[in-house]
Design a protein around this motif. Structure first.
Motif, mmCIF file in Angstrom:
data_model
loop_
_atom_site.group_PDB
_atom_site.id
_atom_site.type_symbol
_atom_site.label_atom_id
_atom_site.label_comp_id
_atom_site.label_asym_id
_atom_site.label_seq_id
_atom_site.Cartn_x
_atom_site.Cartn_y
_atom_site.Cartn_z
ATOM 1 N N ALA A 141 69.291 27.922 58.632
ATOM 2 C CA ALA A 141 68.496 28.015 59.681
ATOM 3 C C ALA A 141 66.789 28.305 59.273
ATOM 4 O O ALA A 141 65.820 28.437 60.040
ATOM 5 N N VAL A 156 64.892 31.214 61.386
ATOM 6 C CA VAL A 156 65.122 31.056 63.186
ATOM 7 C C VAL A 156 66.976 32.049 63.833
ATOM 8 O O VAL A 156 67.640 31.285 63.102
ATOM 9 N N CYS A 157 66.547 32.760 64.350
ATOM 10 C CA CYS A 157 67.923 33.370 65.071
ATOM 11 C C CYS A 157 67.566 33.250 66.499
ATOM 12 O O CYS A 157 66.686 33.538 67.181
ATOM 13 N N GLN A 158 69.357 33.455 66.752
ATOM 14 C CA GLN A 158 69.825 32.862 68.947
ATOM 15 C C GLN A 158 69.464 34.210 69.047
ATOM 16 O O GLN A 158 69.048 34.167 70.280
ATOM 17 N N GLU A 159 69.578 35.655 68.809
ATOM 18 C CA GLU A 159 69.886 36.627 69.242
ATOM 19 C C GLU A 159 69.016 38.353 68.226
ATOM 20 O O GLU A 159 68.855 36.988 66.592
ATOM 21 N N GLU A 160 68.726 38.820 69.226
ATOM 22 C CA GLU A 160 67.147 39.831 68.217
ATOM 23 C C GLU A 160 68.097 40.462 67.605
ATOM 24 O O GLU A 160 67.705 40.763 66.172
ATOM 25 N N ARG A 181 58.753 36.638 68.697
ATOM 26 C CA ARG A 181 60.202 35.720 69.622
ATOM 27 C C ARG A 181 58.942 34.525 69.655
ATOM 28 O O ARG A 181 57.616 34.282 69.778
ATOM 29 N N ARG A 182 60.288 33.422 69.854
ATOM 30 C CA ARG A 182 59.733 32.268 69.634
ATOM 31 C C ARG A 182 60.375 31.504 70.911
ATOM 32 O O ARG A 182 61.485 31.301 70.366
ATOM 33 N N LYS A 184 63.137 30.529 72.887
ATOM 34 C CA LYS A 184 64.235 31.567 73.366
ATOM 35 C C LYS A 184 64.915 32.478 71.847
ATOM 36 O O LYS A 184 66.138 33.045 71.987
ATOM 37 N N SER A 185 64.250 32.116 70.711
ATOM 38 C CA SER A 185 64.889 32.472 69.453
ATOM 39 C C SER A 185 63.798 33.738 68.912
ATOM 40 O O SER A 185 62.966 33.911 69.568
ATOM 41 N N TYR A 186 64.177 34.411 67.676
ATOM 42 C CA TYR A 186 63.650 35.523 67.509
ATOM 43 C C TYR A 186 63.545 35.025 65.633
ATOM 44 O O TYR A 186 64.445 34.777 65.245
ATOM 45 N N VAL A 187 62.377 35.117 65.450
ATOM 46 C CA VAL A 187 62.337 34.384 64.232
ATOM 47 C C VAL A 187 61.704 35.302 62.962
ATOM 48 O O VAL A 187 61.060 36.600 63.342
#
Length: 317
Positions: A141, A156-160, A181-182, A184-187
């Protein structure tokens, strides 16, 4: 091939002998690109990716680490028709069971124990395993910008909670990864060139690291030269502007009261400045008799400018 792809290709060819590091890397791939899916005969464990380097790496890791078999299917992306999606799937229930136990997705009682973060803490206790985990996360990712243009590394992560744990894993190497935060994702990202060099070293992408260092050296040299040129240009402009002002003031004195009204030292420098309007202060000083230093020449010229200013003020009254 982009710089990011070059890094991933290099990482896809690295296979560490330590089984615990292999499991850590598999855990990262499954966390970011894997799915445990139910079907009629049980469950299947699949990884979905558009990246051929990740597909190849995961396929080989599963075979080498667990002596298990996986199938690869290439599909067309429904939304982006030009893109291919590689689906690497395991069907054998006992082999899937071994993998799920190893990556701590299930316990001995087949209960789901998947962590809230990206990895069970037991898998990333050792430094070498954390390196392997970051490597797997980036392959799954991550991306990097072209260092010729800018310095940027991100995963890129989908959850905080996933982003928080990944940030903690990266920062355990004395890094300064941040989260943004980008949509719905967390980078999780790094921006500084030196830190991106460090993260390449952490992931053991040594060829990419050397290429990046070469780019950084060239960019620093170009920036240094540009700064020098800008500085010299500014100094030249400043010197020329000052010389033009001095000539104007001397001519004004000459037109109002004549240069013979000046003390000998000021008259001498005034005549030299009119004769050599572009000469530097040091050069003018060597033409005086006796020679005078740069500060002495500057002092005399400033006196001339003050005399001209006084004459202008007197004329206004």
């Amino acid at each position: 091939m982009s710089f990011s792809s070059e890094v991933k290709e290099e990482l896809s060819r690295q296979f560490h002998k330590s089984r615990h590091c292999q499991i850590a890397e598999i855990s990262a791939i499954l966390s970011f690109a894997g799915k445990l899916e139910e079907y009629q005969e049980g469950v299947q464990l699949s990884v979905y990716t558009e990246n051929i380097f990740l597909a190849r790496k995961y396929f080989i890791l599963i075979r080498e680490t667990f002596h298990a078999q996986a199938s690869i299917v290439v599909r067309r992306n429904v939304y982006l028709h030009k893109n291919r999606i590689f689906v690497i799937t395991m069907h054998q229930q006992e082999e899937i069971r071994k993998v799920l136990l190893a990556v701590k997705w299930q316990n001995e009682h087949r209960e789901d124990i998947r962590p809230k973060g990206v990895a069970n803490g037991l898998l990333v206790q050792k430094s070498c395993c954390r390196r392997a985990f970051i490597r797997g996360a980036f392959l799954s990712a991550g991306s990097m910008s072209d260092p010729e243009k800018s310095y940027h590394f991100e995963i890129v992560c989908q959850e905080e909670e996933h982003a928080n744990q990944l940030q903690e894993i990266i920062n355990s190497f004395e890094m300064d990864a941040k989260i943004v935060r980008r949509k719905k994702s967390y980078v999780v990202y790094l921006k500084e060139g030196a830190q991106i060099v460090d993260i390449l070293n952490i992931m053991e992408a040594h060829v990419a690291l050397m290429n990046l260092e070469n780019v950084r050296i060239l960019k620093e040299m170009r920036n240094f030269v540009n700064r020098q040129v800008n500085c010299e240009t500014a100094n030249i402009n400043k010197t020329v502007s000052a010389a033009v002002k001095q000539v104007e003031d001397i001519n004004y004195i000459k037109s109002i009261k004549g240069l013979d009204s000046l003390p000998d030292s000021l008259k001498e420098i005034a005549l030299l400045r009119l004769q050599y309007p572009q000469a530097a202060l040091k050069e003018l000083g060597t033409l005086l008799n006796p020679p005078v230093g740069k500060s002495g020449v500057n002092h005399r010229l400033r006196k001339l400018c003050q005399i001209a200013e006084d004459l202008k003020q007197a004329k206004k009254r």
